[in-house]
Design a protein around this motif. Sequence first.
Motif, PDB file in Angstrom:
ATOM      1  N   ASP A   1      -7.650  12.454  -6.436  1.00 30.07           N
ATOM      2  CA  ASP A   1      -6.398  11.731  -6.179  1.00 30.07           C
ATOM      3  C   ASP A   1      -6.097  11.688  -4.690  1.00 30.07           C
ATOM      4  N   VAL A   2      -6.371  12.813  -4.019  1.00 27.89           N
ATOM      5  CA  VAL A   2      -6.160  12.847  -2.566  1.00 27.89           C
ATOM      6  C   VAL A   2      -7.124  11.892  -1.864  1.00 27.89           C
ATOM      7  N   VAL A   3      -8.400  11.909  -2.298  1.00 35.57           N
ATOM      8  CA  VAL A   3      -9.380  10.985  -1.708  1.00 35.57           C
ATOM      9  C   VAL A   3      -8.947   9.542  -1.926  1.00 35.57           C
ATOM     10  N   PHE A   4      -8.463   9.256  -3.134  1.00 33.44           N
ATOM     11  CA  PHE A   4      -7.982   7.916  -3.436  1.00 33.44           C
ATOM     12  C   PHE A   4      -6.813   7.537  -2.511  1.00 33.44           C
ATOM     13  N   GLY A   5      -5.899   8.458  -2.291  1.00 34.52           N
ATOM     14  CA  GLY A   5      -4.755   8.174  -1.427  1.00 34.52           C
ATOM     15  C   GLY A   5      -5.160   7.934   0.012  1.00 34.52           C
ATOM     16  N   VAL A   6      -6.061   8.787   0.542  1.00 31.26           N
ATOM     17  CA  VAL A   6      -6.507   8.616   1.930  1.00 31.26           C
ATOM     18  C   VAL A   6      -7.268   7.305   2.091  1.00 31.26           C
ATOM     19  N   GLY A   7      -8.143   6.990   1.124  1.00 33.10           N
ATOM     20  CA  GLY A   7      -8.897   5.737   1.203  1.00 33.10           C
ATOM     21  C   GLY A   7      -7.998   4.524   1.126  1.00 33.10           C
ATOM     22  N   THR A   8      -6.970   4.597   0.268  1.00 32.39           N
ATOM     23  CA  THR A   8      -6.030   3.477   0.173  1.00 32.39           C
ATOM     24  C   THR A   8      -5.248   3.315   1.471  1.00 32.39           C
ATOM     25  N   ALA A   9      -4.827   4.430   2.064  1.00 31.62           N
ATOM     26  CA  ALA A   9      -4.112   4.350   3.338  1.00 31.62           C
ATOM     27  C   ALA A   9      -5.016   3.816   4.444  1.00 31.62           C
ATOM     28  N   ALA A  10      -6.321   4.150   4.376  1.00 30.09           N
ATOM     29  CA  ALA A  10      -7.258   3.661   5.399  1.00 30.09           C
ATOM     30  C   ALA A  10      -7.433   2.157   5.342  1.00 30.09           C
TER      31      ALA A  10
ATOM     32  N   VAL B   1       0.838  -1.207   0.000  1.00 29.29           N
ATOM     33  CA  VAL B   1       0.000   0.000   0.000  1.00 29.29           C
ATOM     34  C   VAL B   1       0.870   1.253   0.000  1.00 29.29           C
ATOM     35  N   ILE B   2       1.926   1.257   0.785  1.00 31.91           N
ATOM     36  CA  ILE B   2       2.809   2.428   0.829  1.00 31.91           C
ATOM     37  C   ILE B   2       3.488   2.645  -0.522  1.00 31.91           C
ATOM     38  N   TRP B   3       3.882   1.560  -1.176  1.00 31.63           N
ATOM     39  CA  TRP B   3       4.494   1.700  -2.511  1.00 31.63           C
ATOM     40  C   TRP B   3       3.521   2.316  -3.504  1.00 31.63           C
ATOM     41  N   ILE B   4       2.244   1.909  -3.434  1.00 33.57           N
ATOM     42  CA  ILE B   4       1.229   2.482  -4.330  1.00 33.57           C
ATOM     43  C   ILE B   4       1.038   3.966  -4.035  1.00 33.57           C
ATOM     44  N   LEU B   5       0.966   4.314  -2.731  1.00 33.25           N
ATOM     45  CA  LEU B   5       0.762   5.715  -2.377  1.00 33.25           C
ATOM     46  C   LEU B   5       1.932   6.583  -2.816  1.00 33.25           C
ATOM     47  N   VAL B   6       3.138   6.061  -2.734  1.00 40.51           N
ATOM     48  CA  VAL B   6       4.311   6.841  -3.137  1.00 40.51           C
ATOM     49  C   VAL B   6       4.377   7.020  -4.641  1.00 40.51           C
ATOM     50  N   SER B   7       3.912   6.038  -5.389  1.00 44.10           N
ATOM     51  CA  SER B   7       4.018   6.086  -6.853  1.00 44.10           C
ATOM     52  C   SER B   7       2.920   6.890  -7.520  1.00 44.10           C
TER      53      SER B   7
END
Length: 451
Positions: free
Chosen positions: A168-177, A154-160
Amino acid sequence: MSGADHYEVLNVERTASAAEIKTAYRKLVRQVHPDQGGNAALFRLVQEAWNTLSDPAKRASYDRLLAGQSTTTTREPDPQPHPDPQPEPEPTWTWSTDQPWSSTSSSSSEQPEQPRTTGERVQPVDAGPILVGPPFGRWRAPALVALTVFCALVIWILVSIDYHGFWDVVFGVGTAAMIVVAMPPHWSRRVPLGGLFKTLGVLTAAFFLLALILTFNPFAASGASTVGRILLGAVVAGLVVVRILTGRWSKAHALDLAIDRTAAYEFNLWGRPGEPLVDDALAAPISAYDVLLQRRTASLLDPVVGALPAAKLVHGAQLGAVAVDHMLLNGHRVALIVSLVGSPGAYSLDAYGSLVFNGQPIDSPVPALEAAVAAWSGRLRTAQVRGFLIVHPTVEGQGRIMTDSGSEAAVTCLSARSADRELLNWLEPDGNVLDRRLLYDVLRRAPYGLI
């Protein structure tokens, strides 16, 4: 070292065998443990004595130390010879007579019924160490490995990701959640706003799954290809797998807290005779006469608990409104025990389960015991549950009570003189096995399903 004589602390002779020392320690540790209302200082003395006498090398060194002390002790010459003093009788250590609920005057003045028919039968069972299951820390290693790999993914996806807009921000927060969703419940409960993050993570995972089903490519704007969809599918599948593993670990963790190593290996007694295990006002009140009767039965069960290292005794266990006086567990066998006082004669159970005294049916707790056996059999599906009715004489040591019932019946009628032997014969085949899930289900009545 405290300076107290370890043999006197454990109440054994200096020539006692290892089995006798082990039996004396197990009885004493239940009585003096602070969690059972005992004395902390005495508990430390018992532990120190056990640590020394249980190790052959330490015991040999300690015996040499005692022998040196005895040879250096000088005595004044006695001009008048005296006959050798007679040794005082050894005190009888049983949790029924040495616990706070017993009467010290009665325990010191009354002698147990002699002779007993059990003879040498009720002796410690030397079947090796206690086998406890499930193992402590079960599922922890695979859950931690899977969670670490998932978090790294998940961290690799968020960094890339290139964050260019609101979605995009919503996608990042949801993925981190989704990391919070994957955590074991006993971790995620401590995360601030954990419920909100879990909801957002679940919604994000559902959106990803729907996108995969509809063959929609959310990475099209960034030029992602089929590899991106495969990676997205791996994240969703990984979340499911990791959540299953961490969920199992969390349940095992709750079991480790409820039945820990101390409770598994040292605690053999829960509750007090004559009192409900859980005071929830569902069980009927216990009369003073029944309290004394349950204490009387409890003293008979002590040899069985002492003989089976893995056996656990629970007083006042109840399932809803169904309560039993005593419950003995060993391995996957559970004995539900109630008792009554009767006149000398022959007692048996007829084909309909009624108690018969000298050929005549009488009122008894057998129907309630049969209902308890059925209820607990449905609750403890992995256990073999059986009921035992113990008949005490009106006056201990007077008269003779004979019992007879089928070996395959749900309830067995036993006389007080042979109850310990019969219970040991039925429980012993399971050896030194403790199923912590079974004990947890009895003590806590399983607030959630254990797997």
